[in-house]
Design an enzyme around this catalytic site. Sequence first.
Site, PDB file in Angstrom:
ATOM      1  N   GLU A 199      40.651  43.269  35.415  1.00 35.14           N
ATOM      2  CA  GLU A 199      40.131  42.416  34.343  1.00 35.14           C
ATOM      3  C   GLU A 199      39.281  43.199  33.345  1.00 35.14           C
ATOM      4  OE1 GLU A 199      36.817  42.258  37.423  1.00 35.14           O
ATOM      5  OE2 GLU A 199      38.991  42.527  37.376  1.00 35.14           O
ATOM      6  N   CYS A 235      38.388  44.806  44.177  1.00 33.15           N
ATOM      7  CA  CYS A 235      37.166  45.507  44.572  1.00 33.15           C
ATOM      8  C   CYS A 235      36.760  45.100  45.994  1.00 33.15           C
ATOM      9  CB  CYS A 235      36.064  45.277  43.547  1.00 33.15           C
ATOM     10  SG  CYS A 235      34.727  46.499  43.645  1.00 33.15           S
ATOM     11  N   HIS A 245      38.952  47.351  38.689  1.00 37.76           N
ATOM     12  CA  HIS A 245      38.877  45.999  38.147  1.00 37.76           C
ATOM     13  C   HIS A 245      39.948  45.839  37.065  1.00 37.76           C
ATOM     14  CE1 HIS A 245      35.131  44.473  40.001  1.00 37.76           C
ATOM     15  NE2 HIS A 245      34.832  45.763  40.087  1.00 37.76           N
TER      16      HIS A 245
END
Length: 219
Positions: A201, A88, A199
């Site tokens: 994650e 990001c 993202h």
Amino acid sequence: MKIVIINYGSGNLKSVENALKNALLNNNWHYSINVTNDLHHIKNSDFILLPGVGAFPDCKQGLLKTVGLIETLYEQVINKSKPFLGICVGMQLMVDKSLEKSLTFGFGWLKGTVERINCKGVDYLGRGYKIPHIGWNNLEIDQRDHPLMKNINQQEQFYFVHSYYIKTEDRKEILASTKYGHTIPAVIGKDNFVGVQFHPEKSSNSGQKFLSNWLSWKL
């Protein structure tokens, strides 16, 4: 192998750490993970990950608070060619400059400018585009043969949260892009360093695939 997640007061540090742990477990890799801003640990790492949540100027200021951190990243990533992943705003920091809030200079590792997403127009359901861009999008893969895109197809969904994007004319540095009102680079990089606007994650199995690809990229 040693993985360092840079802690500079920004980013989903625990989520990123947990996602990396899952990727290591899934591949039966026994690497260590250290969340730190300690320059000694960064210099002794094998992989470097820079997360980022918030505004570009705030993230840049957070990095500057640790004296020598930006210079150490340059030494380790550019001079010593260690695998690097920016997430990001961590990705956006890799380019020349950002126009978010005020003109702020990035690392200059890649050519590009961080600009606000153009929210004109409507989506396929006739809804106007909203800023920030929050939600799941698929990737248009520009470099299908790149190791980081291994086993990732254009139907898979990745999670995005951002109001600004990287504007670049250098197509050879774009590995994948997405559409939100206009084309947005989603994966950019060259040599040993790469950044993702989404993202990983928070991107479930698709994010795990990407992290696994990154961790095996330069072995």
